[in-house]
Design a protein around this motif. Structure first.
Motif, PDB file in Angstrom:
ATOM      1  N   ASN B  17       0.827  -1.211   0.000  1.00  0.00           N
ATOM      2  CA  ASN B  17       0.000   0.000   0.000  1.00  0.00           C
ATOM      3  C   ASN B  17       0.857   1.256   0.000  1.00  0.00           C
ATOM      4  OD1 ASN B  17      -2.330  -1.480  -0.003  1.00  0.00           O
ATOM      5  ND2 ASN B  17      -2.814  -1.171   2.160  1.00  0.00           N
ATOM      6  N   ASP B  18       0.195   2.395  -0.269  1.00  0.00           N
ATOM      7  CA  ASP B  18       0.831   3.709  -0.189  1.00  0.00           C
ATOM      8  C   ASP B  18       0.187   4.474   0.957  1.00  0.00           C
ATOM      9  OD1 ASP B  18       0.582   4.112  -3.818  1.00  0.00           O
ATOM     10  OD2 ASP B  18       1.922   2.875  -2.601  1.00  0.00           O
ATOM     11  N   LYS B  19       1.026   5.167   1.753  1.00  0.00           N
ATOM     12  CA  LYS B  19       0.478   5.925   2.883  1.00  0.00           C
ATOM     13  C   LYS B  19       1.247   7.228   3.050  1.00  0.00           C
ATOM     14  CE  LYS B  19      -2.733   3.167   4.297  1.00  0.00           C
ATOM     15  NZ  LYS B  19      -4.147   3.581   4.173  1.00  0.00           N
ATOM     16  N   ASN B  75       5.511  16.804   4.816  1.00  0.00           N
ATOM     17  CA  ASN B  75       4.773  15.549   4.771  1.00  0.00           C
ATOM     18  C   ASN B  75       5.673  14.447   4.221  1.00  0.00           C
ATOM     19  OD1 ASN B  75       2.515  17.050   5.622  1.00  0.00           O
ATOM     20  ND2 ASN B  75       2.048  17.605   3.508  1.00  0.00           N
ATOM     21  N   LEU B  76       5.329  13.223   4.575  1.00  0.00           N
ATOM     22  CA  LEU B  76       6.108  12.067   4.120  1.00  0.00           C
ATOM     23  C   LEU B  76       5.169  11.082   3.459  1.00  0.00           C
ATOM     24  CD1 LEU B  76       8.922  10.680   4.163  1.00  0.00           C
ATOM     25  CD2 LEU B  76       8.198   9.564   6.285  1.00  0.00           C
ATOM     26  N   HIS B  77       5.414  10.796   2.185  1.00  0.00           N
ATOM     27  CA  HIS B  77       4.605   9.823   1.461  1.00  0.00           C
ATOM     28  C   HIS B  77       5.462   8.589   1.207  1.00  0.00           C
ATOM     29  CE1 HIS B  77       1.244   8.512  -0.958  1.00  0.00           C
ATOM     30  NE2 HIS B  77       2.122   8.079  -1.840  1.00  0.00           N
ATOM     31  N   ILE B  78       4.888   7.438   1.442  1.00  0.00           N
ATOM     32  CA  ILE B  78       5.627   6.180   1.258  1.00  0.00           C
ATOM     33  C   ILE B  78       4.849   5.300   0.296  1.00  0.00           C
ATOM     34  CG2 ILE B  78       6.874   4.330   2.407  1.00  0.00           C
ATOM     35  CD1 ILE B  78       6.232   5.768   5.087  1.00  0.00           C
ATOM     36  N   ASN B  79       5.502   4.922  -0.802  1.00  0.00           N
ATOM     37  CA  ASN B  79       4.886   4.031  -1.800  1.00  0.00           C
ATOM     38  C   ASN B  79       5.287   2.587  -1.548  1.00  0.00           C
ATOM     39  OD1 ASN B  79       3.639   6.064  -3.333  1.00  0.00           O
ATOM     40  ND2 ASN B  79       5.540   6.474  -4.434  1.00  0.00           N
ATOM     41  N   SER B  80       4.440   1.686  -1.979  1.00  0.00           N
ATOM     42  CA  SER B  80       4.765   0.246  -1.976  1.00  0.00           C
ATOM     43  C   SER B  80       5.379  -0.195  -0.652  1.00  0.00           C
ATOM     44  CB  SER B  80       5.736  -0.074  -3.122  1.00  0.00           C
ATOM     45  OG  SER B  80       5.207   0.336  -4.337  1.00  0.00           O
ATOM     46  N   ARG B 108       3.456   5.817  14.594  1.00  0.00           N
ATOM     47  CA  ARG B 108       3.860   4.400  14.571  1.00  0.00           C
ATOM     48  C   ARG B 108       3.233   3.724  13.368  1.00  0.00           C
ATOM     49  NH1 ARG B 108       6.078   0.764  17.970  1.00  0.00           N
ATOM     50  NH2 ARG B 108       6.060   2.247  19.695  1.00  0.00           N
ATOM     51  N   LEU B 109       4.089   3.296  12.447  1.00  0.00           N
ATOM     52  CA  LEU B 109       3.639   2.621  11.228  1.00  0.00           C
ATOM     53  C   LEU B 109       3.882   1.129  11.371  1.00  0.00           C
ATOM     54  CD1 LEU B 109       2.779   2.545   8.210  1.00  0.00           C
ATOM     55  CD2 LEU B 109       5.183   2.949   7.631  1.00  0.00           C
ATOM     56  N   THR B 110       2.839   0.349  11.172  1.00  0.00           N
ATOM     57  CA  THR B 110       2.949  -1.116  11.193  1.00  0.00           C
ATOM     58  C   THR B 110       2.512  -1.650   9.839  1.00  0.00           C
ATOM     59  OG1 THR B 110       2.426  -1.152  13.553  1.00  0.00           O
ATOM     60  CG2 THR B 110       2.243  -3.236  12.360  1.00  0.00           C
ATOM     61  N   VAL B 111       3.427  -2.358   9.193  1.00  0.00           N
ATOM     62  CA  VAL B 111       3.130  -2.938   7.881  1.00  0.00           C
ATOM     63  C   VAL B 111       2.965  -4.444   8.051  1.00  0.00           C
ATOM     64  CG1 VAL B 111       3.900  -3.205   5.504  1.00  0.00           C
ATOM     65  CG2 VAL B 111       4.493  -1.132   6.780  1.00  0.00           C
ATOM     66  N   LEU B 112       1.808  -4.961   7.652  1.00  0.00           N
ATOM     67  CA  LEU B 112       1.500  -6.386   7.851  1.00  0.00           C
ATOM     68  C   LEU B 112       1.710  -7.187   6.559  1.00  0.00           C
ATOM     69  CD1 LEU B 112      -1.790  -5.914   9.887  1.00  0.00           C
ATOM     70  CD2 LEU B 112       0.510  -6.307  10.780  1.00  0.00           C
TER      71      LEU B 112
END
Lengths: 111, 112
Positions: B17-19, B75-80, B108-112
């Motif tokens: 996902n992108d967030k 801002n910080l955008h994160i792809n993939s 806190r970012l959690t990637v599942l």
């Protein structure tokens, strides 16, 4: 490159014990030096700082002296409290918009 | 009034996902930063911006794209998103490049 090295934790002390957390830095120039504290679930807060050799930073009973000859900035407190339990970070910065942090030292103070 | 505020505080998402994470400071500072803190509490700079201009990009994968629409926002955008992106991301600001950083409370970012 520039780096900051601090003692590994966790450090576990009884209330009213004396605290020392060691920090040394490697830099080509003379950076400003800082101690930050991070309480659980929070961001980092500045605890104290020193901008030149022989400066002493102090706050809330904590002290650290900028020692150019040993490139050190050790954090000390004479009598710790349970409320001092947190993670402590040593950091150094020159004019390059990049503050370098040590790996953090967790302090646990038991009643 | 919160000096440096970031949203969201918690983010749980799936791989791929992108967030985005937003940051705002009301201190009037010229410089803003993104730091990543891993599970061992190690804190590493990712980016710094001065007056909306990128100053530091600390070999961060180009899946991470910071954007500074004005001096008060970064801002910080994160792809993939990948599993290894799971961390706490801190925004910070300062007036003096040798001076104190003011940190937000972290996202806190959690990637599942």
């Amino acid at each position: 490159g520039d780096s900051v090295t601090q003692m590994e934790g966790p450090v576990t002390l009884s209330e009213e014990a004396f605290l020392t957390i060691n920090c040394t830095y490697t830099a080509t120039g003379y950076p400003s030096l800082f101690w930050y504290v991070q309480y659980p679930g929070e961001g980092l807060q500045l605890l104290l700082k020193a901008t030149k050799a022989d400066d002493k930073g102090s706050n809330k009973g904590f002290e650290a002296t900028y020692r150019k000859e040993t490139t050190s900035f050790h954090l000390e407190k004479g009598s710790v409290q349970v409320s001092d339990s947190a993670v402590y970070f040593c950091a150094g910065g020159d004019s390059s918009y990049k503050l370098i942090f040590g790996s953090g030292t967790r302090l646990l103070v038991r009643p | 009034d919160t000096a440096v505020s970031q949203t969201p505080k918690y983010l749980v998402t799936q791989m791929g996902n992108d967030k985005s994470i937003k940051c705002e400071q009301n201190l009037g500072h010229d410089t803003m930063y993104w730091y990543k803190q891993d599970s061992k509490k190690f804190l590493k700079i990712m980016f710094s911006y001065n007056n909306k201009e990128l100053i530091i990009n600390e070999t961060v994968p180009n899946r991470f794209s910071p954007k500074s629409p004005d001096k008060a926002h970064l801002n910080l955008h994160i792809n993939s998103l990948e599993l290894g992106d799971s961390a706490v991301y801190f925004c910070a600001s300062s007036q003096d490049p040798r001076g104190e950083l003011f940190f937000g409370e972290g996202s806190r970012l959690t990637v599942l």
